[in-house]
Design a protein around this motif. Structure first.
Motif, PDB file in Angstrom:
ATOM      1  N   SER A  14      30.695  46.111  45.021  1.00 19.06           N
ATOM      2  CA  SER A  14      31.188  44.449  45.016  1.00 19.06           C
ATOM      3  C   SER A  14      32.486  44.467  45.751  1.00 19.06           C
ATOM      4  CB  SER A  14      31.548  44.075  43.469  1.00 19.06           C
ATOM      5  OG  SER A  14      30.480  44.113  42.643  1.00 19.06           O
ATOM      6  N   THR A  15      33.121  45.283  46.153  1.00 20.84           N
ATOM      7  CA  THR A  15      34.434  45.165  47.039  1.00 20.84           C
ATOM      8  C   THR A  15      33.633  44.869  48.260  1.00 20.84           C
ATOM      9  OG1 THR A  15      35.329  47.129  45.636  1.00 20.84           O
ATOM     10  CG2 THR A  15      36.222  46.583  47.863  1.00 20.84           C
ATOM     11  N   GLY A  16      32.812  45.362  48.858  1.00 21.88           N
ATOM     12  CA  GLY A  16      32.084  44.860  50.148  1.00 21.88           C
ATOM     13  C   GLY A  16      31.375  43.725  50.035  1.00 21.88           C
ATOM     14  N   LEU A  17      31.070  43.511  49.010  1.00 21.80           N
ATOM     15  CA  LEU A  17      30.245  42.121  49.034  1.00 21.80           C
ATOM     16  C   LEU A  17      31.441  40.901  48.944  1.00 21.80           C
ATOM     17  CD1 LEU A  17      27.908  40.212  48.115  1.00 21.80           C
ATOM     18  CD2 LEU A  17      28.517  40.309  45.837  1.00 21.80           C
ATOM     19  N   GLY A  18      32.571  41.298  48.359  1.00 19.51           N
ATOM     20  CA  GLY A  18      33.864  40.344  48.555  1.00 19.51           C
ATOM     21  C   GLY A  18      34.358  40.304  49.719  1.00 19.51           C
ATOM     22  N   ALA A  19      34.074  41.245  50.679  1.00 15.24           N
ATOM     23  CA  ALA A  19      34.403  41.546  52.064  1.00 15.24           C
ATOM     24  C   ALA A  19      33.571  40.655  53.013  1.00 15.24           C
ATOM     25  CB  ALA A  19      34.678  42.841  52.382  1.00 15.24           C
ATOM     26  N   LEU A  38      44.353  37.088  43.083  1.00  9.71           N
ATOM     27  CA  LEU A  38      44.934  38.134  42.591  1.00  9.71           C
ATOM     28  C   LEU A  38      45.136  37.816  41.057  1.00  9.71           C
ATOM     29  CD1 LEU A  38      47.588  39.171  44.941  1.00  9.71           C
ATOM     30  CD2 LEU A  38      45.593  40.395  44.243  1.00  9.71           C
ATOM     31  N   ALA A  39      45.491  36.595  40.660  1.00 10.08           N
ATOM     32  CA  ALA A  39      45.797  36.114  39.231  1.00 10.08           C
ATOM     33  C   ALA A  39      44.415  36.018  38.255  1.00 10.08           C
ATOM     34  CB  ALA A  39      46.456  34.820  39.241  1.00 10.08           C
ATOM     35  N   PHE A  40      43.469  35.464  39.109  1.00  6.80           N
ATOM     36  CA  PHE A  40      41.974  35.622  38.522  1.00  6.80           C
ATOM     37  C   PHE A  40      41.476  36.960  38.242  1.00  6.80           C
ATOM     38  CE2 PHE A  40      37.374  35.349  38.769  1.00  6.80           C
ATOM     39  CZ  PHE A  40      37.299  34.434  37.864  1.00  6.80           C
ATOM     40  N   SER A  41      41.683  37.937  39.234  1.00 11.95           N
ATOM     41  CA  SER A  41      41.362  39.353  38.757  1.00 11.95           C
ATOM     42  C   SER A  41      42.197  40.003  37.632  1.00 11.95           C
ATOM     43  CB  SER A  41      41.376  40.042  40.233  1.00 11.95           C
ATOM     44  OG  SER A  41      40.572  39.566  41.352  1.00 11.95           O
ATOM     45  N   ALA A  42      43.251  39.573  37.647  1.00  8.71           N
ATOM     46  CA  ALA A  42      44.011  40.242  36.414  1.00  8.71           C
ATOM     47  C   ALA A  42      43.649  39.669  35.165  1.00  8.71           C
ATOM     48  CB  ALA A  42      45.744  39.689  36.690  1.00  8.71           C
ATOM     49  N   GLY A  43      43.542  38.201  35.145  1.00  7.33           N
ATOM     50  CA  GLY A  43      42.668  37.774  34.042  1.00  7.33           C
ATOM     51  C   GLY A  43      41.587  38.385  33.626  1.00  7.33           C
ATOM     52  N   ILE A  44      40.684  38.711  34.526  1.00  7.34           N
ATOM     53  CA  ILE A  44      39.228  39.352  34.033  1.00  7.34           C
ATOM     54  C   ILE A  44      39.701  40.755  33.711  1.00  7.34           C
ATOM     55  CG2 ILE A  44      37.330  40.316  35.269  1.00  7.34           C
ATOM     56  CD1 ILE A  44      37.208  38.114  37.191  1.00  7.34           C
ATOM     57  N   MET A  45      40.546  41.410  34.185  1.00 15.05           N
ATOM     58  CA  MET A  45      40.671  42.865  33.698  1.00 15.05           C
ATOM     59  C   MET A  45      41.463  42.647  32.275  1.00 15.05           C
ATOM     60  SD  MET A  45      42.088  44.774  37.139  1.00 15.05           S
ATOM     61  CE  MET A  45      42.191  46.376  36.613  1.00 15.05           C
ATOM     62  N   MET A  46      42.348  41.634  32.267  1.00 16.66           N
ATOM     63  CA  MET A  46      42.988  41.822  30.915  1.00 16.66           C
ATOM     64  C   MET A  46      41.976  41.455  29.793  1.00 16.66           C
ATOM     65  SD  MET A  46      45.683  41.496  28.852  1.00 16.66           S
ATOM     66  CE  MET A  46      47.298  41.216  30.114  1.00 16.66           C
ATOM     67  N   ALA A  47      40.901  40.672  30.007  1.00 18.86           N
ATOM     68  CA  ALA A  47      39.901  40.195  28.915  1.00 18.86           C
ATOM     69  C   ALA A  47      39.230  41.427  28.616  1.00 18.86           C
ATOM     70  CB  ALA A  47      39.059  39.240  29.228  1.00 18.86           C
ATOM     71  N   ALA A  48      38.690  42.177  29.945  1.00 14.40           N
ATOM     72  CA  ALA A  48      37.970  43.319  29.662  1.00 14.40           C
ATOM     73  C   ALA A  48      38.548  44.450  28.951  1.00 14.40           C
ATOM     74  CB  ALA A  48      37.729  43.759  31.000  1.00 14.40           C
ATOM     75  N   ASN A 144      36.702  43.690  41.758  1.00 15.29           N
ATOM     76  CA  ASN A 144      36.582  44.308  43.092  1.00 15.29           C
ATOM     77  C   ASN A 144      36.327  43.139  44.163  1.00 15.29           C
ATOM     78  OD1 ASN A 144      37.197  46.753  42.329  1.00 15.29           O
ATOM     79  ND2 ASN A 144      35.083  47.523  42.032  1.00 15.29           N
ATOM     80  N   ALA A 145      35.681  42.097  43.874  1.00 15.74           N
ATOM     81  CA  ALA A 145      35.168  41.411  45.112  1.00 15.74           C
ATOM     82  C   ALA A 145      36.312  40.598  45.709  1.00 15.74           C
ATOM     83  CB  ALA A 145      34.158  40.483  44.527  1.00 15.74           C
ATOM     84  N   PRO A 146      37.018  39.921  44.851  1.00 10.38           N
ATOM     85  CA  PRO A 146      38.451  39.346  45.613  1.00 10.38           C
ATOM     86  C   PRO A 146      39.263  40.475  46.290  1.00 10.38           C
ATOM     87  CG  PRO A 146      38.582  39.347  43.385  1.00 10.38           C
ATOM     88  CD  PRO A 146      37.247  39.666  43.636  1.00 10.38           C
ATOM     89  N   GLU A 147      39.381  41.523  45.628  1.00 13.94           N
ATOM     90  CA  GLU A 147      40.015  42.680  45.998  1.00 13.94           C
ATOM     91  C   GLU A 147      39.628  43.309  47.253  1.00 13.94           C
ATOM     92  OE1 GLU A 147      39.882  47.179  44.949  1.00 13.94           O
ATOM     93  OE2 GLU A 147      41.601  46.564  43.772  1.00 13.94           O
ATOM     94  N   GLY A 148      38.103  43.334  47.380  1.00 14.84           N
ATOM     95  CA  GLY A 148      37.778  43.720  48.901  1.00 14.84           C
ATOM     96  C   GLY A 148      37.729  42.755  49.961  1.00 14.84           C
ATOM     97  N   PHE A 149      38.005  41.546  49.502  1.00  8.67           N
ATOM     98  CA  PHE A 149      38.444  40.287  50.526  1.00  8.67           C
ATOM     99  C   PHE A 149      39.825  40.410  50.919  1.00  8.67           C
ATOM    100  CE2 PHE A 149      40.069  36.141  51.227  1.00  8.67           C
ATOM    101  CZ  PHE A 149      39.097  35.444  52.305  1.00  8.67           C
ATOM    102  N   LEU A 150      40.520  40.767  50.010  1.00  5.34           N
ATOM    103  CA  LEU A 150      42.002  40.816  50.437  1.00  5.34           C
ATOM    104  C   LEU A 150      42.362  41.977  51.283  1.00  5.34           C
ATOM    105  CD1 LEU A 150      43.684  39.485  47.515  1.00  5.34           C
ATOM    106  CD2 LEU A 150      43.530  38.391  49.350  1.00  5.34           C
ATOM    107  N   VAL A 151      41.522  43.077  50.975  1.00  4.72           N
ATOM    108  CA  VAL A 151      41.977  44.431  51.778  1.00  4.72           C
ATOM    109  C   VAL A 151      41.132  44.109  53.286  1.00  4.72           C
ATOM    110  CG1 VAL A 151      40.906  46.743  52.094  1.00  4.72           C
ATOM    111  CG2 VAL A 151      41.609  46.053  49.852  1.00  4.72           C
ATOM    112  N   ALA A 152      40.093  43.625  53.525  1.00  2.00           N
ATOM    113  CA  ALA A 152      39.404  43.136  54.644  1.00  2.00           C
ATOM    114  C   ALA A 152      40.308  42.358  55.477  1.00  2.00           C
ATOM    115  CB  ALA A 152      37.869  42.644  54.476  1.00  2.00           C
TER     116      ALA A 152
END
Length: 244
Positions: A14-19, A38-48, A144-152
């Motif tokens: 999904s990292t690659g998909l986000g990129a 970044l904040a949206f990703s943090a919310g997902i991880m918090m709920a998980a 991972n999707a937004p993370e992959g986008f930001l890394v790329a």
């Protein structure tokens, strides 16, 4: 075994998909949208962590297993933070060539992904593997999707070609497959480690949320927007948890 392999591969890639969007869009993205991602990703991880990992660790091992495992996760992430250079994807200056320093940055990003893969593998080894494993794999994949986008995006701002940036971003996520399979095998062989492993993954994720994602999403005057995105991420993950 098939489930953990499929789940870990999909969540990691999904990292690659986000990129993928980086191949077609301009090199610039406003700080507001980066902070929202970044904040949206943090919310997902918090709920998980709060809805799946911690309750399952309590159910299968009790309070002290949760305490020990969570503390171990925080401790390991603290050591990782102290030994691996912190990479601020939001504020790193452009103009860096693809040299040894760039390789160090890529290695640091990859290492920070390892605990996420571990959480997927351990989740599939739990008694409720068919449910919690899929949910954690989904949560990590969404993160991972937004993370992959930001890394790329970061990489192309360092004068790296779009295709190469996309491939590197994908590979930084693919390292999660290794720790996912490792976590699954260890906790499958030693069933008593399952609650500790779940709590360890929760501790690692909570550390990443509070130490990395939230501060980085609040660095450019977008605190209110980022807070809303964080809450939406939590609600989105809870909705998925209740739906599956």
């Amino acid at each position: 075994m098939n489930q953990v392999l499929i789940g870990s591969v999909l969540s990691a890639l999904s990292t690659g998909l986000g990129a993928v969007p980086i191949l077609f869009m301009a090199k610039s993205l406003t700080h507001r949208w980066r902070d929202v991602l970044l904040a949206f990703s943090a919310g997902i991880m918090m709920a998980a962590s709060m809805e799946s990992l911690i309750p399952e660790a309590l159910r299968s091992g009790g309070f002290w297993a949760l305490v020990i495992g969570l503390a171990a996760g925080v401790f390991v992430l603290t050591l990782l933070e102290m030994t691996v250079p912190h990479i601020d994807l939001e504020h790193t200056k452009s103009g860096l060539q693809f040299d040894e320093k760039a390789m160090l940055i890529i290695a640091a990003i990859a290492l920070h992904n390892l605990p996420e893969g571990l959480s997927v593998g351990v989740s599939y080894a739990s008694d409720s593997s068919s449910q919690i494993g899929n949910l954690i794999a989904l949560a990590i994949g969404l993160q991972n999707a937004p993370e992959g986008f930001l890394v790329a995006l970061f990489l192309i701002n360092q004068q790296i070609g779009r295709l190469k940036a996309f491939l590197i971003a994908t590979l930084t996520g693919a390292v999660e497959i290794v720790t996912s399979l490792l976590g699954f095998y260890l906790t499958s062989l030693f069933r008593g480690l399952v609650p500790y492993g779940l709590a360890f993954a929760a501790g690692a994720m909570l550390f990443i949320i509070y130490k990395e994602l939230i501060p980085e999403s609040h660095g450019d005057g977008n605190e209110r927007t980022s807070t809303y995105a964080f809450i939406v991420g939590i609600l989105f993950m809870i909705f998925l948890t209740q739906s599956f």
